[in-house]
Design a protein around this motif. Structure first.
Motif, mmCIF file in Angstrom:
data_model
loop_
_atom_site.group_PDB
_atom_site.id
_atom_site.type_symbol
_atom_site.label_atom_id
_atom_site.label_comp_id
_atom_site.label_asym_id
_atom_site.label_seq_id
_atom_site.Cartn_x
_atom_site.Cartn_y
_atom_site.Cartn_z
ATOM 1 N N SER A 257 0.833 -1.195 0.000
ATOM 2 C CA SER A 257 0.000 0.000 0.000
ATOM 3 C C SER A 257 0.870 1.248 0.000
ATOM 4 C CB SER A 257 -0.912 0.022 1.236
ATOM 5 O OG SER A 257 -1.581 1.270 1.345
ATOM 6 N N SER A 258 0.460 2.243 -0.764
ATOM 7 C CA SER A 258 1.205 3.501 -0.819
ATOM 8 C C SER A 258 0.794 4.470 0.276
ATOM 9 C CB SER A 258 1.020 4.163 -2.194
ATOM 10 O OG SER A 258 1.638 3.378 -3.206
ATOM 11 N N LEU A 259 -0.167 4.068 1.116
ATOM 12 C CA LEU A 259 -0.524 4.905 2.260
ATOM 13 C C LEU A 259 0.563 4.818 3.318
ATOM 14 C CD1 LEU A 259 -4.338 4.219 2.830
ATOM 15 C CD2 LEU A 259 -3.274 6.238 1.814
ATOM 16 N N PRO A 260 0.860 5.918 4.001
ATOM 17 C CA PRO A 260 1.871 5.864 5.059
ATOM 18 C C PRO A 260 1.337 5.202 6.315
ATOM 19 C CG PRO A 260 0.904 8.048 4.977
ATOM 20 C CD PRO A 260 0.307 7.273 3.820
ATOM 21 N N ALA A 261 2.261 4.692 7.116
ATOM 22 C CA ALA A 261 1.947 4.236 8.474
ATOM 23 C C ALA A 261 2.879 4.975 9.420
ATOM 24 C CB ALA A 261 2.160 2.730 8.615
ATOM 25 N N TYR A 262 2.371 5.343 10.578
ATOM 26 C CA TYR A 262 3.258 5.945 11.580
ATOM 27 C C TYR A 262 4.050 4.830 12.238
ATOM 28 C CZ TYR A 262 3.224 10.952 12.331
ATOM 29 O OH TYR A 262 3.480 12.295 12.226
ATOM 30 N N SER A 263 5.352 4.894 12.112
ATOM 31 C CA SER A 263 6.210 3.829 12.618
ATOM 32 C C SER A 263 6.521 4.024 14.099
ATOM 33 C CB SER A 263 7.510 3.776 11.819
ATOM 34 O OG SER A 263 8.233 4.988 11.957
ATOM 35 N N GLY A 268 6.926 0.211 10.724
ATOM 36 C CA GLY A 268 5.525 0.547 10.542
ATOM 37 C C GLY A 268 4.600 -0.454 11.198
ATOM 38 N N ASN A 269 4.930 -1.737 11.103
ATOM 39 C CA ASN A 269 4.111 -2.761 11.765
ATOM 40 C C ASN A 269 4.081 -2.551 13.271
ATOM 41 O OD1 ASN A 269 3.103 -4.161 9.617
ATOM 42 N ND2 ASN A 269 4.477 -5.901 9.786
ATOM 43 N N GLN A 270 5.217 -2.154 13.836
ATOM 44 C CA GLN A 270 5.254 -1.881 15.273
ATOM 45 C C GLN A 270 4.414 -0.655 15.609
ATOM 46 O OE1 GLN A 270 9.739 -3.738 15.629
ATOM 47 N NE2 GLN A 270 9.398 -1.697 16.431
ATOM 48 N N GLY A 271 4.448 0.349 14.743
ATOM 49 C CA GLY A 271 3.614 1.517 14.971
ATOM 50 C C GLY A 271 2.136 1.182 14.917
ATOM 51 N N ILE A 272 1.765 0.357 13.940
ATOM 52 C CA ILE A 272 0.370 -0.072 13.812
ATOM 53 C C ILE A 272 -0.050 -0.904 15.026
ATOM 54 C CG2 ILE A 272 -1.169 -1.591 12.500
ATOM 55 C CD1 ILE A 272 0.453 -0.694 9.974
ATOM 56 N N THR A 273 0.816 -1.819 15.454
ATOM 57 C CA THR A 273 0.494 -2.711 16.571
ATOM 58 C C THR A 273 0.464 -1.975 17.899
ATOM 59 O OG1 THR A 273 1.611 -4.482 15.344
ATOM 60 C CG2 THR A 273 1.081 -4.924 17.640
ATOM 61 N N ALA A 274 1.245 -0.919 18.029
ATOM 62 C CA ALA A 274 1.239 -0.131 19.264
ATOM 63 C C ALA A 274 0.051 0.817 19.330
ATOM 64 C CB ALA A 274 2.537 0.671 19.386
ATOM 65 N N THR A 275 -0.590 1.039 18.192
ATOM 66 C CA THR A 275 -1.652 2.044 18.134
ATOM 67 C C THR A 275 -3.047 1.455 17.965
ATOM 68 O OG1 THR A 275 -0.090 3.596 17.117
ATOM 69 C CG2 THR A 275 -2.430 4.135 16.955
ATOM 70 N N MET A 276 -3.221 0.561 16.994
ATOM 71 C CA MET A 276 -4.579 0.151 16.624
ATOM 72 C C MET A 276 -5.300 -0.699 17.679
ATOM 73 S SD MET A 276 -4.856 2.019 14.181
ATOM 74 C CE MET A 276 -6.603 1.664 14.110
ATOM 75 N N PRO A 277 -4.644 -1.638 18.374
ATOM 76 C CA PRO A 277 -5.377 -2.349 19.429
ATOM 77 C C PRO A 277 -5.861 -1.408 20.526
ATOM 78 C CG PRO A 277 -3.383 -3.535 18.845
ATOM 79 C CD PRO A 277 -3.287 -2.200 18.181
ATOM 80 N N VAL A 278 -5.084 -0.377 20.826
ATOM 81 C CA VAL A 278 -5.481 0.601 21.841
ATOM 82 C C VAL A 278 -6.655 1.435 21.338
ATOM 83 C CG1 VAL A 278 -4.696 2.490 23.321
ATOM 84 C CG2 VAL A 278 -3.092 0.674 22.673
ATOM 85 N N ALA A 279 -6.573 1.874 20.075
ATOM 86 C CA ALA A 279 -7.674 2.632 19.485
ATOM 87 C C ALA A 279 -8.949 1.790 19.441
ATOM 88 C CB ALA A 279 -7.295 3.106 18.082
ATOM 89 N N ALA A 280 -8.804 0.500 19.135
ATOM 90 C CA ALA A 280 -9.962 -0.401 19.109
ATOM 91 C C ALA A 280 -10.566 -0.550 20.504
ATOM 92 C CB ALA A 280 -9.541 -1.771 18.576
ATOM 93 N N ALA A 281 -9.710 -0.725 21.503
ATOM 94 C CA ALA A 281 -10.195 -0.855 22.884
ATOM 95 C C ALA A 281 -10.882 0.434 23.337
ATOM 96 C CB ALA A 281 -9.029 -1.190 23.812
ATOM 97 N N ALA A 282 -10.297 1.565 22.942
ATOM 98 C CA ALA A 282 -10.889 2.848 23.327
ATOM 99 C C ALA A 282 -12.301 2.994 22.769
ATOM 100 C CB ALA A 282 -9.999 3.988 22.826
ATOM 101 N N GLU A 283 -12.491 2.550 21.537
ATOM 102 C CA GLU A 283 -13.820 2.624 20.917
ATOM 103 C C GLU A 283 -14.806 1.712 21.643
ATOM 104 O OE1 GLU A 283 -15.865 1.890 16.527
ATOM 105 O OE2 GLU A 283 -13.704 2.280 16.672
ATOM 106 N N LYS A 284 -14.373 0.509 21.950
ATOM 107 C CA LYS A 284 -15.265 -0.442 22.624
ATOM 108 C C LYS A 284 -15.584 -0.020 24.061
ATOM 109 C CE LYS A 284 -15.911 -3.609 19.455
ATOM 110 N NZ LYS A 284 -17.276 -3.899 18.933
ATOM 111 N N LEU A 285 -14.642 0.670 24.699
ATOM 112 C CA LEU A 285 -14.813 1.081 26.093
ATOM 113 C C LEU A 285 -15.393 2.490 26.212
ATOM 114 C CD1 LEU A 285 -11.426 -0.310 27.466
ATOM 115 C CD2 LEU A 285 -13.709 -1.265 27.867
ATOM 116 N N ASN A 286 -15.758 3.091 25.061
ATOM 117 C CA ASN A 286 -16.334 4.441 25.042
ATOM 118 C C ASN A 286 -15.420 5.469 25.703
ATOM 119 O OD1 ASN A 286 -18.837 3.652 23.768
ATOM 120 N ND2 ASN A 286 -19.458 2.772 25.731
ATOM 121 N N ALA A 287 -14.140 5.363 25.440
ATOM 122 C CA ALA A 287 -13.167 6.301 25.998
ATOM 123 C C ALA A 287 -13.268 7.648 25.291
ATOM 124 C CB ALA A 287 -11.751 5.742 25.850
#
Length: 429
Positions: A257-263, A268-287
């Protein structure tokens, strides 16, 4: 270095370790190194020689390079730096790659002008490129970090070099205050206006995750999980959602993909893994947005803390470290404090520490998914006062002891693992 407060230190660390990148960072580092040399030898190319460490070659062998229509490989990555020497873009050097530039790079490879060999060096992140043209001969070396030029030699004249003392200065001064307590203190008190880099990381990595969900990239781990929820084969719970978003981002990134990821820490995979599970949890927990940003700050800084001790590249999967950070961020969202955060680190490293890195490729998304799930489990157990005891396996009595044991295994216990993994990968080619 001037005396800095921890807040100033940690903001500098995030600025250094959290940067946007287009594509897998190892082929990009090869491309960047070649580009640095090409800037000083702009005339007709006669030969390009690249020597790189085992870890670099392993991570470039199979991963798709953005903008190349599914192509990969060390030779092409090197040739792309010759064709597009846009060094100012750093880890985004291949953003905007034109068809003409791609064909120039492909022609260099097909004409046999690019040579690659393994460098027998101790440094895990090492790339040396020599470009010989009709008028010039330039040699450059990238070491320790993905766009860190340590040597530049132009027509036999040394233009730039970086010695060991300069390399370790930031290690001694900038990172020494990092630990779980100081990370939590910082993330709880730093003004929100200073966390724009974390907000950018959430926004950028969410975009590539959504791209991964919408299109058929690689193994389609995230997309398949999403479709399985729609078919009622999986429940749309916190763990599944964390796996879905994290792996979708990795799906897209590893498939070109030509879209950037914050590393994070050069990946980049580490940046995605450090960010997206937390963002997902925040959404589910209504943070709230503030809680989400502060949780992601904890996650990313924890990953940086461990990765700095471990090294930029190693024989283990970087998603382990990033997901350990994610577990700490999820604990924060659940109302946990330092004791629960320490427990989360123990639960993560006592669980998935043995996942090795067999190169960057599409299936990295599956490992990201596994580690995201483990992060949620680790956080939930920690919040229920359950954690792996210091008597068990590599887990120590403290988080620092556990991290130290983890790093010791890699430095003492598996020094030949990378060479074995590379031998298997190359033998298949």
């Amino acid at each position: 270095m001037e005396t800095l407060t921890n807040q100033e230190r940690f903001l500098k660390i995030m600025e250094k370790e959290m940067v946007p990148a287009v594509g897998c960072t190892e082929p990009i580092a090869v491309c960047y190194t070649a580009a640095v040399a090409r800037k000083h030898a702009p005339d007709k190319v006669k030969k390009v020689r690249c020597r790189a460490s085992v870890n670099i070659i392993k991570n470039v062998a199979s991963v798709t390079i953005p903008g190349t229509h599914g192509r990969n490989g060390m030779k092409l990555a090197c040739a792309l730096g010759v064709a597009k020497p846009d060094v100012d873009r750093k880890l985004e050097i291949l953003d905007g790659l034109t068809e003409e530039q791609l064909q120039t790079a492909v022609s260099l490879v097909e004409e046999g002008l690019v040579e690659v060999e393994m460098a027998d060096v101790k440094c895990a992140l090492y790339i040396e490129v020599e470009i010989e043209t009709e008028l010039h001969k330039v040699r450059t070396i990238t070491q320790y970090a993905h766009v860190n030029t340590t040597l530049l030699e132009v027509d036999g004249k040394l233009e730039h070099t970086l010695n060991e003392g300069e390399r370790t200065e930031q290690t001694d001064e900038l990172y020494q205050a990092l630990n779980l307590k100081t990370i939590l203190d910082f993330s709880n008190t730093v003004p929100m206006k200073d966390l724009s880099i974390v907000q950018n990381a959430i926004k950028t990595n969410t975009a590539i995750a959504k791209d991964g969900l919408a299109r058929e990239y690689g193994l389609q781990v995230g997309k398949t999980l999403s479709e399985s929820v729609d078919k009622l084969m999986l429940s749309n719970d916190l763990a599944t959602y964390a796996m879905m978003l994290a792996s979708a981002g990795s799906d897209a990134r590893m498939a070109g993909s030509s879209l950037p990821a914050y590393s994070n820490s050069g990946s980049g995979n580490q940046g995605i893994t450090a960010t997206m599970p937390v963002a997902a949890a925040a959404e589910k927990l209504n943070a709230t947005e503030e809680q989400t940003v502060r949780a992601c700050a904890i996650s990313n800084l924890t990953a940086i803390f461990i990765k700095h001790k471990l090294g930029k590249l190693s024989s283990v999967c970087g998603a382990i470290v990033a997901a350990t950070g994610a577990a700490c961020g999820i604990v924060y969202l659940m109302g946990g404090k330092l004791p629960e955060t320490v427990s989360a680190v123990k639960n993560m490293l006592g669980n998935v520490a043995g996942m090795f890195c067999d190169g960057a490729k599409a299936s990295c998304a599956l490992k990201v998914s596994t580690c995201a799930n483990a992060a949620v489990q680790a956080a939930i157990l920690a919040m229920n006062t359950h954690y792996i005891k210091g008597t068990d396996g590599i887990v120590g009595n403290t988080a620092d002891e556990t991290v130290a044991n983890y790093c010791r295994i890699l430095s003492e216990g598996v020094p030949e693992l990378d060479k074995t993994l590379l031998d298997i990968i190359i033998s298949k080619e």
